[in-house]
Write a protein that holds these residues in place. Structure first.
Motif, mmCIF file in Angstrom:
data_model
loop_
_atom_site.group_PDB
_atom_site.id
_atom_site.type_symbol
_atom_site.label_atom_id
_atom_site.label_comp_id
_atom_site.label_asym_id
_atom_site.label_seq_id
_atom_site.Cartn_x
_atom_site.Cartn_y
_atom_site.Cartn_z
ATOM 1 N N ILE A 174 0.937 -1.017 -0.063
ATOM 2 C CA ILE A 174 -0.077 0.026 0.106
ATOM 3 C C ILE A 174 0.912 1.342 0.106
ATOM 4 N N ARG A 175 0.602 2.145 -0.918
ATOM 5 C CA ARG A 175 1.577 3.366 -1.195
ATOM 6 C C ARG A 175 0.592 4.360 -0.089
ATOM 7 N N PHE A 176 1.175 5.126 0.605
ATOM 8 C CA PHE A 176 0.170 5.792 1.603
ATOM 9 C C PHE A 176 0.803 7.243 1.429
ATOM 10 N N THR A 177 0.221 8.314 0.992
ATOM 11 C CA THR A 177 0.725 9.853 0.920
ATOM 12 C C THR A 177 -0.293 10.493 1.868
ATOM 13 N N PRO A 178 0.172 10.812 3.010
ATOM 14 C CA PRO A 178 -0.839 11.410 3.773
ATOM 15 C C PRO A 178 -0.818 12.728 3.331
ATOM 16 N N ASP A 179 -2.331 13.223 3.476
ATOM 17 C CA ASP A 179 -2.704 14.512 3.084
ATOM 18 C C ASP A 179 -3.501 15.344 4.143
ATOM 19 N N SER A 180 -3.561 14.565 5.509
ATOM 20 C CA SER A 180 -4.194 15.545 6.450
ATOM 21 C C SER A 180 -3.416 15.312 7.878
ATOM 22 N N PRO A 181 -2.901 16.331 8.679
ATOM 23 C CA PRO A 181 -2.323 15.975 9.791
ATOM 24 C C PRO A 181 -3.083 15.589 10.969
ATOM 25 N N GLY A 182 -2.529 14.699 11.926
ATOM 26 C CA GLY A 182 -3.194 13.966 13.277
ATOM 27 C C GLY A 182 -3.164 12.505 12.876
ATOM 28 N N ARG A 183 -4.009 12.066 13.633
ATOM 29 C CA ARG A 183 -4.203 10.371 13.622
ATOM 30 C C ARG A 183 -4.785 10.159 12.487
ATOM 31 N N ASN A 184 -4.328 9.182 11.682
ATOM 32 C CA ASN A 184 -4.875 8.477 10.311
ATOM 33 C C ASN A 184 -5.233 7.072 10.545
ATOM 34 N N SER A 185 -6.279 6.666 10.303
ATOM 35 C CA SER A 185 -6.358 5.126 10.308
ATOM 36 C C SER A 185 -7.079 4.662 8.852
ATOM 37 N N LYS A 186 -6.694 3.593 8.288
ATOM 38 C CA LYS A 186 -7.073 3.644 7.015
ATOM 39 C C LYS A 186 -7.595 1.822 6.850
ATOM 40 N N THR A 187 -8.475 1.455 6.010
ATOM 41 C CA THR A 187 -8.850 0.392 6.051
ATOM 42 C C THR A 187 -8.749 -0.083 4.405
ATOM 43 N N ILE A 188 -8.187 -1.274 4.492
ATOM 44 C CA ILE A 188 -7.952 -1.970 2.931
ATOM 45 C C ILE A 188 -8.866 -3.234 2.900
ATOM 46 N N MET A 189 -9.602 -3.440 1.968
ATOM 47 C CA MET A 189 -10.575 -4.831 1.880
ATOM 48 C C MET A 189 -9.846 -5.430 0.628
ATOM 49 N N VAL A 190 -9.459 -6.824 1.070
ATOM 50 C CA VAL A 190 -8.768 -7.481 0.002
ATOM 51 C C VAL A 190 -10.051 -8.639 -0.516
ATOM 52 N N PHE A 191 -10.444 -8.516 -1.856
ATOM 53 C CA PHE A 191 -11.274 -9.494 -2.378
ATOM 54 C C PHE A 191 -10.447 -10.534 -3.002
ATOM 55 N N HIS A 192 -10.876 -11.772 -2.967
ATOM 56 C CA HIS A 192 -10.155 -13.067 -3.436
ATOM 57 C C HIS A 192 -11.241 -13.979 -3.963
ATOM 58 N N ASN A 193 -10.634 -15.230 -4.604
ATOM 59 C CA ASN A 193 -11.470 -16.178 -5.101
ATOM 60 C C ASN A 193 -11.762 -17.277 -4.021
ATOM 61 N N GLN A 194 -11.248 -17.232 -2.731
ATOM 62 C CA GLN A 194 -11.570 -18.365 -1.675
ATOM 63 C C GLN A 194 -12.710 -18.065 -0.816
ATOM 64 N N SER A 195 -13.324 -16.849 -1.066
ATOM 65 C CA SER A 195 -14.492 -16.441 -0.315
ATOM 66 C C SER A 195 -15.206 -15.340 -0.822
ATOM 67 N N LYS A 196 -16.396 -15.249 -0.364
ATOM 68 C CA LYS A 196 -17.212 -13.992 -0.833
ATOM 69 C C LYS A 196 -16.925 -12.907 0.012
ATOM 70 N N GLU A 197 -16.456 -13.142 1.097
ATOM 71 C CA GLU A 197 -16.220 -11.880 2.081
ATOM 72 C C GLU A 197 -14.664 -11.609 1.993
ATOM 73 N N PRO A 198 -14.620 -10.182 2.002
ATOM 74 C CA PRO A 198 -13.191 -9.695 1.885
ATOM 75 C C PRO A 198 -12.449 -9.895 3.078
ATOM 76 N N VAL A 199 -11.109 -9.802 3.186
ATOM 77 C CA VAL A 199 -10.184 -9.836 4.349
ATOM 78 C C VAL A 199 -10.039 -8.276 4.579
ATOM 79 N N LYS A 200 -10.222 -7.874 5.821
ATOM 80 C CA LYS A 200 -10.000 -6.447 5.994
ATOM 81 C C LYS A 200 -8.787 -6.281 6.800
ATOM 82 N N LEU A 201 -8.148 -5.257 6.243
ATOM 83 C CA LEU A 201 -6.594 -5.050 6.849
ATOM 84 C C LEU A 201 -6.652 -3.468 7.393
ATOM 85 N N PHE A 202 -5.798 -3.052 8.261
ATOM 86 C CA PHE A 202 -5.775 -1.799 8.707
ATOM 87 C C PHE A 202 -4.307 -1.360 8.903
ATOM 88 N N PHE A 203 -4.196 0.031 8.645
ATOM 89 C CA PHE A 203 -2.843 0.680 9.004
ATOM 90 C C PHE A 203 -3.020 1.889 9.682
#
Length: 126
Positions: free
Chosen positions: A92-121
């Motif tokens: 994940i290439r992250f270019t911050p554009d707002s000061p302060g505490r940032n929390s981002k969510t990434i949803m990974v869709f794949h062929n082994q489940s209908k539900e995505p895997v949720k990742l955070f940074f």
């Protein structure tokens, strides 16, 4: 359940069926970290966050799409099928554009489940 007349044969059959059913259970890709804290960074300074994952299923893994919660995050991953018990990385290439505490969510869709895997940074942007 085993047959009373032929208990040995019945038990072997029962074990074989049970083993076959259990071997067909597909597992989602296993990520080493679900949440990564990249600490304090400077506003506007690009960062790369790497999520390592392994395919523990009985079939090749294909990541079909990755969605992020913000336009300041750009995902990059190998589009080729990942063989059984092999590992790869989602970057994940992250270019911050707002000061302060940032929390981002990434949803990974794949062929082994209908539900995505949720990742955070997380990051503290100065």
């Amino acid at each position: 359940m085993p047959d009373k007349q032929f208990p040995d044969i019945s038990m072997k059959y029962h074990r074989a069926i049970s083993d076959k059913l259990n071997s067909n259970i597909s597992k989602i890709p296993v990520f080493e970290n679900i949440t990564i804290d990249i600490g304090t960074i400077k506003n506007g300074q690009p960062q790369e966050i790497r999520f390592k994952y392994t395919n523990h299923s009985i079939n090749p893994l294909i990541i079909t799409d990755v969605k992020t919660s913000c336009g300041c995050t750009m995902p990059q991953w190998d589009k080729n099928p990942l063989d059984i018990n092999k590992s790869s990385e989602l970057t994940i290439r992250f270019t911050p554009d707002s000061p302060g505490r940032n929390s981002k969510t990434i949803m990974v869709f794949h062929n082994q489940s209908k539900e995505p895997v949720k990742l955070f940074f997380k990051a503290n942007v100065e």
